[in-house]
Design an enzyme around this catalytic site. Structure first.
Site, PDB file in Angstrom:
ATOM      1  N   GLY A 387      17.900  33.816 -47.454  1.00  0.00           N
ATOM      2  CA  GLY A 387      16.566  33.324 -47.720  1.00  0.00           C
ATOM      3  C   GLY A 387      16.299  33.238 -49.203  1.00  0.00           C
ATOM      4  N   SER A 711      18.334  13.816 -48.525  1.00  0.00           N
ATOM      5  CA  SER A 711      17.112  13.910 -47.718  1.00  0.00           C
ATOM      6  C   SER A 711      15.934  13.150 -48.324  1.00  0.00           C
ATOM      7  CB  SER A 711      16.728  15.374 -47.516  1.00  0.00           C
ATOM      8  OG  SER A 711      16.429  15.997 -48.748  1.00  0.00           O
ATOM      9  N   LYS A 754      11.002  23.288 -45.750  1.00  0.00           N
ATOM     10  CA  LYS A 754      10.283  22.094 -46.189  1.00  0.00           C
ATOM     11  C   LYS A 754       8.880  22.033 -45.575  1.00  0.00           C
ATOM     12  CE  LYS A 754      14.466  19.326 -46.923  1.00  0.00           C
ATOM     13  NZ  LYS A 754      15.275  18.175 -46.479  1.00  0.00           N
TER      14      LYS A 754
END
Length: 808
Positions: A387, A711, A754
């Site tokens: 993370g 992306s 996101k």
């Protein structure tokens, strides 16, 4: 046999066990004009080459050689031909076994001994060559021809060479322990360069073939040059031998001195009653090792080292090395374990007390405790928390240890590049120590701690090895029960250790290492999560740390929200805690200065005075409703983030300019976006001629930050389509997805991060690839509160949902 320092050179006649003989300078009458007979008897010499004008003693034992001597003694001139036997030839030599060039000898003296052997002194007369062997029985007889010398023996060069050879030979004799000093006098008394060269050649320690080549060389100058070269090599060899001998003698002297001193020291210690110290060390270690309950293999190794310790003097350097090794064996937790807390509800309460959220991690730990309560020999799992920074990965490991009732140890792997950091150094190295794993196990004192391997994604590798490869054994439950440290050299059981690795990204972690770990992702926190964490943990901790725990101090929720939105932009809460700490410190200063009366309540409008101007302004408001701007979503090591894709155009020739520190993949996405728009220009109301006469410039702000990945393709198409069609995209709609030239929208990674970034930025609607729907299903529904998600499969769907309708 002559003595070692005999001035004459050793040689030997061919025979049954012939013994060494010597070479000197003849003192008899020289025979410069002697006419040699046409044929002479041949005396074969084994391992020996004799030179003209030199006296040489010979020992003759074989019957065939004695027949040669008998025949020579009855002749008037007492001459014979000496030829060296070629190397490797055995038995009675024939014509093919001897060299053709040799020396004509005159027998000066002969003695017959009781053992029927002959002792001769012969003098070299001339170089000669055996042209033809005329007889082989009862001995060899050859037709000979004298070898005439060449070269100017009286010239300047010969004189200079002779002087250098004489000086070098004198030095060689003085440095050598195997030659008599009388040879120096002989060399100084020789004026003939040819005789000097032969004297040197006869006393050099060279092989038979080299010595024979000297004899066969008729040119005096060449012989002098070769002699000078060989003398140089011989002197270098003597120097090296002398250095080696001095070094060996020095070391032997030191060893003997140390031995004598140790013997004296032992006697002194016995007189003082200190001799029992070494014995007491052995007994002490024996007791400690028995208490440690070592496994069988480790116990055998310990017993061997105890025997070495008992036999090693306490003053020896090796004594300290052995003692340190035994201390490590005695202090490691071979059998000591801590009692686990197996109450599932209590463990869950402790995890909730220390951390907010992180339900997936807590559930996994509770499951482990539940299974452990049913199966006590359960191997520890290998977990990896992945993370962004500041999401509580390291502190979570400490909380897990507290919930289990185990010891907690942490090893930071960031920047580790030496494999020995994991496995330790071998004891052959000075100052060797075990690796970090074994050191941490000794520090823990139990064999079942919670072991945190921090920053496993930042392990490096260089010429000292690859630590990631060493971790493969550590993090494999099928192997780590016999982990071998280079220092210990005995297996150590790590199977009961609960290993927890932490990483910000999994990409740098090798695939083999990644396969051994159970990866649990820790997403970034939402604004509501941060608010709750600040209220429960951060504010109380900073009040205590800054001495205002007893002060009536309050940070209301609206103030904390302002802190989160305007002064921090992160996935974790590390910067948020710093800002709260800064507010607490300024409050503590006011309290210390006596400027505080009554309760302290920090309002949102007070933050600019305490922390300075707002650091993060919302970007949506200032870019709202402008054609050429689209909102994309990105995944970074700090979590998710939004990024704005800006585009503009100017008169030109249809070129595309890209700025904003874009990587290769992102640049290719921009090229694909322009190509895709050209194919759909008609449906979007865009004139192809306008594209040919215009240059497009696409920019992604925050140009100092490198960006890459596919992306942003959907956002790039939307930005360029908005610019060229004049239809603005709504500022509260964000999008992510990879595009193809056929207009397909492909799935991307980092969806959870996101979406959290979109929510933090105030985005109300997000367009996601249809094939990312399964990723959204794994996200807790509470995290998506306030977000409208639409799934798209083609770029046409994206443009229909983002661009305002065209003007009629």
């Amino acid at each position: 046999m002559t003595e070692e320092r005999d001035p004459l050179r050793l040689s030997e006649a061919l025979g049954e066990g012939g013994e060494p003989v010597a070479v000197g300078i003849g003192e008899g009458e020289e025979t410069p004009g002697l006419e040699l007979p046409e044929t002479l008897p041949v005396l074969p010499l084994k391992n020996t080459v004799l030179f003209p004008f030199l006296l040489s003693p010979l020992l003759v034992k074989s019957e065939r050689s004695k027949k040669v001597i008998d025949a020579v003694l009855v002749s008037t001139d007492r001459l014979m031909m000496a030829l060296a036997v070629r190397p490797g030839r055995e038995g009675s030599p024939g014509p093919e076994d001897v060299y053709a060039t040799g020396t004509v000898l005159r027998i000066a003296k002969m003695l017959k001994f009781p053992d029927d052997s002959y002792r001769l002194v012969v003098q070299g007369v001339s170089r000669a060559r055996a042209e033809e062997f005329v007889a082989q029985q009862p001995f060899l007889r050859a037709r000979i021809q004298a070898v005439e010398e060449s070269g100017d023996k009286e010239g300047v060069e010969a004189t200079a060479l002779a002087r250098n050879v004489r000086d070098a030979f004198t030095s060689f004799v003085s440095e050598s322990s195997r030659h008599s000093d009388e040879l120096q006098i002989l060399a100084h008394n020789l004026d003939d360069p040819s005789k000097l060269a032969d004297l040197v050649a006869s006393n050099l320690e060279v092989d038979l073939a080299t010595r024979q080549s000297y004899l066969e060389e008729p040119d005096v100058l060449r012989r002098l040059r070769r002699a000078l070269e060989e003398l140089g090599r011989a002197r270098d060899s003597i120097k090296i031998e002398s250095e080696i001998k001095d070094k060996v003698q020095s070391e032997m002297g030191k060893t003997q001195r140390d031995y004598m001193l140790r013997q004296q020291l032992d006697q002194i210690r016995r007189e003082l009653g200190e001799a029992e110290d070494a014995e007491s060390d052995v007994e002490l270690f024996r007791e400690r090792l028995e208490a440690a309950e070592l496994p069988e293999e480790a116990q055998k190794q310990a017993d061997r080292e105890l025997e070495r310790l008992a036999q090693t003097p306490a003053a020896a350097a090796e004594y300290g090395v052995i003692r340190t090794y035994l201390e490590w064996l005695a202090e490691l937790p071979w059998s000591r374990t801590s009692e686990d807390r197996l109450d599932v509800k209590e463990a869950r309460a402790i995890l909730d007390e220390d951390h907010w959220g992180l339900e997936k991690v807590k559930d996994r730990i509770v499951e482990y405790i539940a299974v452990l309560s049913l199966k006590r020999d359960l191997k520890g799992p290998i977990l990896c928390f992945v993370g962004p920074p500041g999401t509580g990965k390291t502190s979570l490991g400490r909380s897990i240890a507290r919930a289990l009732g185990r010891e907690f140890v942490r090893v930071s792997l960031g920047g580790v590049r030496d494999e020995a950091e994991i496995r330790g150094h071998r004891r052959t190295y000075v100052g060797a120590m075990p690796g970090r794993l074994v050191q941490s196990m000794r520090r823990a004192g139990t064999r079942n701690p919670v072991f945190l391997l921090d920053e496993v994604d930042k392990v490096g590798a260089d010429f000292r090895g690859d630590p990631s490869s060493a971790l493969l054994e550590v993090l494999d439950p099928e192997q780590n029960h016999t982990f071998s440290d280079h220092y210990l050299e005995v297996p150590f059981d790590l199977s009961q250790v609960l290993f927890i690795a932490t990483a910000n990204l999994m990409d740098p972690v090798p695939a083999a290492l990644r396969d051994r770990m159970e990866v649990i992702e820790l997403p970034g926190y939402t604004e509501e999560d941060k608010l709750e964490i600040a209220r429960r943990f951060l504010v109380p901790r900073q009040r205590e740390a800054n001495g205002i725990a007893d002060v009536d101090f309050e940070l209301p929720d609206d103030t904390l929200r302002a802190l989160i939105r305007s002064y921090t932009r992160e996935a974790g809460v590390r910067n948020l805690e710093r800002e709260i700490g800064s507010v607490c410190r300024k409050t503590a200063r006011k309290v210390a200065e006596g400027d505080v009366e009554g309760p302290v309540r920090v309002r949102p409008e007070d933050l600019s005075e305490l922390l300075g101007p707002v650091r993060h302004e919302p970007e949506l408001a200032e870019r709202a409703g402008r054609p050429g701007v689209a909102v994309g979503l990105a995944y970074t090591p700090a979590g998710g983030d939004i990024l704005f894709i800006e585009s503009t155009r100017m008169p030109g020739r249809g070129e595309l300019k890209l700025t904003g520190s874009l990587g290769d993949v992102m640049r290719e996405s921009a090229e694909a976006a322009r190509t895709l728009l050209r194919t759909r220009a008609g449906s979007l109301g865009i004139q192809s001629e306008d594209l040919d006469r215009s240059d497009l410039h696409l920019h992604v702000p925050s140009g100092a930050v490198p960006k890459d990945g596919p992306s942003a393709g959907v956002a790039m198409v939307t930005s360029l389509a908005s610019l060229l069609s004049g239809r603005a995209a709504p500022p509260d709609v964000a999008m992510t997805g990879e595009i193809t030239l056929r207009g397909k929208v492909l799935p991307v990674g980092g969806i959870k991060e996101k979406l959290l970034a979109a929510k933090r930025a105030g985005i109300h609607r997000v367009l996601l690839p249809e094939r990312n729907r399964r990723d959204v299903e794994e996200i807790q529904s509470g995290l998506l509160k306030g977000l409208e998600l639409d799934y798209v499969g083609t770029i046409d769907e994206v443009l229909d949902q983002t661009l305002a309708p065209a003007a009629a």
